[in-house]
Write an enzyme that holds these catalytic residues in place. Structure first.
Site, PDB file in Angstrom:
ATOM      1  N   LYS A 185       0.826  -1.208   0.000  1.00 56.61           N
ATOM      2  CA  LYS A 185       0.000   0.000   0.000  1.00 56.61           C
ATOM      3  C   LYS A 185       0.859   1.256   0.000  1.00 56.61           C
ATOM      4  O   LYS A 185       0.619   2.192  -0.768  1.00 56.61           O
ATOM      5  CB  LYS A 185      -0.930   0.021   1.224  1.00 56.61           C
ATOM      6  CG  LYS A 185      -1.950  -1.091   1.274  1.00 56.61           C
ATOM      7  CD  LYS A 185      -2.920  -0.882   2.423  1.00 56.61           C
ATOM      8  CE  LYS A 185      -2.243  -0.901   3.778  1.00 56.61           C
ATOM      9  NZ  LYS A 185      -1.677  -2.228   4.127  1.00 56.61           N
ATOM     10  N   ARG A 244      -9.829   1.083   8.860  1.00 56.68           N
ATOM     11  CA  ARG A 244      -9.676  -0.365   8.969  1.00 56.68           C
ATOM     12  C   ARG A 244     -10.945  -1.049   9.472  1.00 56.68           C
ATOM     13  O   ARG A 244     -11.013  -2.273   9.477  1.00 56.68           O
ATOM     14  CB  ARG A 244      -8.516  -0.705   9.907  1.00 56.68           C
ATOM     15  CG  ARG A 244      -7.148  -0.496   9.268  1.00 56.68           C
ATOM     16  CD  ARG A 244      -6.060  -1.006  10.163  1.00 56.68           C
ATOM     17  NE  ARG A 244      -4.771  -1.004   9.489  1.00 56.68           N
ATOM     18  CZ  ARG A 244      -3.633  -1.385  10.054  1.00 56.68           C
ATOM     19  NH1 ARG A 244      -3.643  -1.815  11.307  1.00 56.68           N
ATOM     20  NH2 ARG A 244      -2.510  -1.348   9.382  1.00 56.68           N
ATOM     21  N   ARG A 290      11.308  -7.516   4.469  1.00 60.67           N
ATOM     22  CA  ARG A 290      11.401  -6.049   4.581  1.00 60.67           C
ATOM     23  C   ARG A 290      12.602  -5.628   5.416  1.00 60.67           C
ATOM     24  O   ARG A 290      12.891  -6.210   6.460  1.00 60.67           O
ATOM     25  CB  ARG A 290      10.121  -5.480   5.200  1.00 60.67           C
ATOM     26  CG  ARG A 290       8.939  -5.559   4.283  1.00 60.67           C
ATOM     27  CD  ARG A 290       7.777  -4.733   4.762  1.00 60.67           C
ATOM     28  NE  ARG A 290       7.190  -5.204   6.021  1.00 60.67           N
ATOM     29  CZ  ARG A 290       5.973  -4.873   6.426  1.00 60.67           C
ATOM     30  NH1 ARG A 290       5.228  -4.061   5.684  1.00 60.67           N
ATOM     31  NH2 ARG A 290       5.500  -5.341   7.566  1.00 60.67           N
ATOM     32  N   ARG A 306      12.204  -4.579  11.053  1.00 63.40           N
ATOM     33  CA  ARG A 306      11.188  -4.106  11.978  1.00 63.40           C
ATOM     34  C   ARG A 306      10.939  -5.163  13.053  1.00 63.40           C
ATOM     35  O   ARG A 306      10.903  -6.357  12.767  1.00 63.40           O
ATOM     36  CB  ARG A 306       9.886  -3.806  11.232  1.00 63.40           C
ATOM     37  CG  ARG A 306       9.907  -2.483  10.514  1.00 63.40           C
ATOM     38  CD  ARG A 306       8.738  -2.271   9.578  1.00 63.40           C
ATOM     39  NE  ARG A 306       7.448  -2.750  10.082  1.00 63.40           N
ATOM     40  CZ  ARG A 306       6.302  -2.535   9.448  1.00 63.40           C
ATOM     41  NH1 ARG A 306       6.302  -1.889   8.302  1.00 63.40           N
ATOM     42  NH2 ARG A 306       5.175  -3.002   9.942  1.00 63.40           N
ATOM     43  N   ARG A 365      -1.105 -10.729  12.203  1.00 65.15           N
ATOM     44  CA  ARG A 365      -1.603  -9.509  11.574  1.00 65.15           C
ATOM     45  C   ARG A 365      -2.503  -9.832  10.393  1.00 65.15           C
ATOM     46  O   ARG A 365      -3.544  -9.210  10.193  1.00 65.15           O
ATOM     47  CB  ARG A 365      -0.431  -8.634  11.094  1.00 65.15           C
ATOM     48  CG  ARG A 365       0.262  -7.855  12.188  1.00 65.15           C
ATOM     49  CD  ARG A 365       0.880  -6.571  11.667  1.00 65.15           C
ATOM     50  NE  ARG A 365       1.717  -6.771  10.495  1.00 65.15           N
ATOM     51  CZ  ARG A 365       3.026  -6.959  10.515  1.00 65.15           C
ATOM     52  NH1 ARG A 365       3.665  -7.005  11.678  1.00 65.15           N
ATOM     53  NH2 ARG A 365       3.711  -7.105   9.405  1.00 65.15           N
TER      54      ARG A 365
END
Length: 280
Positions: free
Chosen positions: A60, A137, A171, A215, A226
């Protein structure tokens, strides 16, 4: 959109919020499938107001950021707002750290507090329009948003879960400049009617290579949690915008080189990018 209006409409209640504004830009079914008029042609000549949906890790931020640069409107990512608050050691940082590390969703109250602050800062700088990434959300958040502003289009990016998990685990962030990279090399074969998906890594330049960090919430356990939470909550939200004729569902065919041109085509923006490229 007045930032104060978001706070006023956030009340601890189980009732729904009435929709008090009407859509000023009409997206027909042909527009949502890639045809139709230029999405910048709003009846009141304001900048676009779009929302990006999609599972964590789908991209996104990448695509919203590229469209932000293309269209000249701010990209506001609630995930970035949360991470900024975490790193600032502000009053919400300890509460947010516990929530994020467990893979849970941040409460409406906290998200809207952070978003309202960002919108107030933008208003002070004369910003117009936005691309929201990570908000809303929930149905409640969507009703609050619809009650204070006109959302033109909601883009729902999709990828298979296996690709999402690999992307999240790959990531990396440069600890110095803050730019995002991805070390995952994804190659998923076609099966059950789904096309193959190939996504090359997004490696850092030599100046960032030795400074990459992961992260804290990018572990397989947290990523899967998640995704589970998001999938559980996303269907009602997608239905909410689908019924309003605002939802564009876009299956990413691969990485940025494969997906970006097709996304521009779906949004009827190919000529817009060509004009900007020619003028550069």
């Amino acid at each position: 959109m007045a930032a104060a209006a978001l706070i006023r409409r956030l009340r601890p209640s189980t009732t729904t919020f009435p929709l008090t504004r009407t859509l000023t830009t009409s997206f027909s079914s042909s527009t949502l499938s890639g045809g139709g008029s230029d999405p910048k042609n709003n009846n009141n000549n304001r900048s676009i107001q779009w929302v990006f949906l999609g599972c964590p890790g789908v991209g996104k931020g990448t695509y919203a950021g590229k469209l932000s640069s293309l269209l000249g409107v701010p990209h506001i990512a609630t995930g970035d707002l949360v991470r900024q608050e975490l790193s600032s050691a502000g009053p919400l940082s300890s509460q947010l750290a516990e929530i994020v590390n467990q893979g849970k969703l941040v409460s409406d109250e906290v998200i809207i507090t952070l978003l309202s602050r960002r919108l107030e800062e933008g208003e002070a700088k004369g910003e117009s329009g936005f691309i929201l990434d990570g908000f809303p959300r929930t149905i409640r958040q969507a009703e609050i948003l619809e009650g204070v502003t006109d959302i033109d289009l909601v883009v729902n990016l999709k990828l298979p879960e296996r690709a999402l998990i690999e992307k999240c685990l790959g990531r990396r962030i440069c600890g110095e400049c803050g730019k995002n990279y991805n070390v995952a090399s994804i190659n998923i074969e076609a099966e059950n009617g789904r096309p193959a998906i190939v996504m090359a890594p997004l490696p850092p330049p030599p100046s960032c290579a030795s400074k990459l960090i992961t992260r804290a919430d990018d572990t397989e356990e947290v990523v899967k949690e998640r995704l589970r939470v998001y999938n559980e909550m996303s269907q009602p939200l997608e239905d909410f915008y689908r019924k309003k004729g605002k939802l564009l569902e876009f299956d990413l065919p691969g990485g940025i080189p494969e997906s970006w041109p097709k996304l521009l085509q779906a949004l009827n923006l190919e000529e817009h990018e060509e004009k900007l490229s020619a003028a550069a």
